[in-house]
Design a protein around this motif. Structure first.
Motif, short mmCIF file in Angstrom:
data_model
loop_
_atom_site.label_atom_id
_atom_site.label_comp_id
_atom_site.label_asym_id
_atom_site.label_seq_id
_atom_site.Cartn_x
_atom_site.Cartn_y
_atom_site.Cartn_z
N SER A 1 0.64 -1.37 -0.14
CA SER A 1 -0.37 -0.12 0.16
C SER A 1 1.11 1.20 -0.21
O SER A 1 0.07 2.51 -0.77
N GLN A 2 1.71 0.98 0.54
CA GLN A 2 3.02 1.94 0.75
C GLN A 2 3.30 2.33 -0.94
O GLN A 2 3.53 4.09 -1.08
N VAL A 3 3.65 0.98 -1.78
CA VAL A 3 4.55 1.63 -3.09
C VAL A 3 2.67 2.24 -3.69
O VAL A 3 3.32 3.28 -4.25
N GLN A 4 2.59 1.58 -3.38
CA GLN A 4 0.98 2.25 -4.12
C GLN A 4 0.51 4.16 -3.93
O GLN A 4 0.36 4.95 -4.89
N VAL A 5 0.98 4.42 -2.95
CA VAL A 5 0.73 6.29 -2.89
C VAL A 5 2.54 6.42 -3.40
O VAL A 5 2.06 7.80 -3.76
N LEU A 6 3.52 5.71 -3.67
CA LEU A 6 4.30 6.23 -3.63
C LEU A 6 4.48 6.55 -6.02
O LEU A 6 4.19 7.41 -6.29
N ILE A 7 3.45 5.54 -6.39
CA ILE A 7 3.14 5.72 -7.47
C ILE A 7 1.82 6.30 -8.24
O ILE A 7 1.19 6.90 -9.04
N VAL A 8 0.90 6.76 -6.94
CA VAL A 8 0.22 7.86 -6.75
C VAL A 8 0.71 8.97 -8.13
O VAL A 8 -0.24 9.90 -9.51
N ASP A 9 1.97 9.67 -7.79
CA ASP A 9 2.65 10.35 -8.48
C ASP A 9 3.95 10.49 -8.39
O ASP A 9 4.69 10.47 -7.78
N ARG A 10 4.21 9.00 -10.26
CA ARG A 10 5.56 8.95 -10.39
C ARG A 10 6.20 10.47 -10.95
O ARG A 10 7.37 9.86 -10.23
N ASN A 11 5.90 10.99 -11.71
CA ASN A 11 6.53 12.11 -11.59
C ASN A 11 7.73 12.44 -10.40
O ASN A 11 8.21 12.75 -10.37
N ALA A 12 6.70 12.94 -9.12
CA ALA A 12 7.37 13.31 -7.58
C ALA A 12 7.70 12.25 -7.66
O ALA A 12 9.11 12.93 -6.34
N THR A 13 7.75 10.86 -7.64
CA THR A 13 8.71 9.91 -6.97
C THR A 13 9.86 9.75 -7.60
O THR A 13 11.04 9.98 -7.29
N ALA A 14 10.14 10.04 -8.78
CA ALA A 14 10.77 9.75 -10.18
C ALA A 14 12.32 11.08 -9.53
O ALA A 14 13.46 10.67 -9.84
N ALA A 15 11.46 12.38 -9.54
CA ALA A 15 12.32 13.22 -9.51
C ALA A 15 13.53 12.93 -7.84
O ALA A 15 13.63 13.58 -7.73
N SER A 16 11.88 13.00 -6.80
CA SER A 16 12.71 13.22 -5.63
C SER A 16 14.04 11.62 -6.09
O SER A 16 14.57 11.94 -5.21
N ALA A 17 13.60 10.99 -6.32
CA ALA A 17 14.81 9.93 -6.68
C ALA A 17 16.16 9.96 -7.58
O ALA A 17 17.15 9.83 -7.48
N SER A 18 15.58 11.07 -8.33
CA SER A 18 16.51 11.25 -9.02
C SER A 18 17.81 12.50 -8.39
O SER A 18 18.69 12.48 -8.80
N PHE A 19 17.02 13.60 -7.30
CA PHE A 19 17.32 14.84 -6.46
C PHE A 19 18.68 14.08 -6.07
O PHE A 19 19.58 14.59 -5.53
#
Length: 177
Positions: free
Chosen positions: A46-64
């Motif tokens: 369920s936590q992964v589900q929350v993370l993929i709600v906004d993939r762009n923000a999650t990917a940007a955080s990982a990139s940052f």
């Protein structure tokens, strides 16, 4: 950490709602797991589900954080060299060398391949780290799971969203017991 974030950056674009729903169903029906283990795994899903709600923000955080960790590697190399030598050029060379070593390691270890070949496993394994990264990123805003269920004009949910609603409602019931 830099390598983990590189893998997460690739994985977040590949995880689908369907794969999460399937993993949730598999977890709920696995008779080899105790109720505690099921609850723990369902919580991570369920936590992964929350993370993929906004993939762009999650990917940007990982990139940052991947870029930040790469830079910190060079800085730490410079600081260590400054303690061992008084020559500025040796310190600068040590920083450059440490950055090159991390670059070579990231090419040979290929963390993005792991993120694309088994994205769901990678997201589940490092979900706490990604949640912290998203929370610490000033530009990434992740909305809650309840807001991820979008309704069309008729008020109907898609098939995946209907399944998610049922699965995660069951997950919440497991937490209460």
């Amino acid at each position: 950490l830099s390598l983990i974030f590189a893998g997460q950056e690739a994985a977040v674009t590949r995880v689908t709602r369907t794969s999460l729903n399937n993993r949730s169903l598999d977890t709920q029906t696995d008779e080899d797991l105790t109720q505690f283990e099921k609850s723990k795994r369902l919580k991570k899903i369920s936590q992964v589900q929350v993370l993929i709600v906004d993939r762009n923000a999650t990917a940007a955080s990982a990139s940052f954080f991947r870029i930040t960790m790469n830079i910190l590697t060079g800085v730490i190399g410079v600081l260590i060299a400054m303690q061992l030598s008084s020559c500025w050029w040796i310190s600068a060379a040590a920083g450059i060398l440490s950055a090159i070593i991390v670059g070579i390691l990231s090419i040979f270890l290929r963390p993005r391949v792991a993120g694309t070949s088994r994205p769901l496993d990678m997201m589940i394994r490092h979900t706490r780290l990604m949640r912290c990264a998203v929370w610490l990123s000033p530009f990434a805003k992740i909305s809650g799971l309840d807001k991820s269920f979008r309704e069309d004009g008729d008020g109907n949910l898609s098939d995946d969203e209907e399944i998610e609603k049922v699965l995660f409602a069951d997950c919440n019931m497991v937490k209460k017991t």
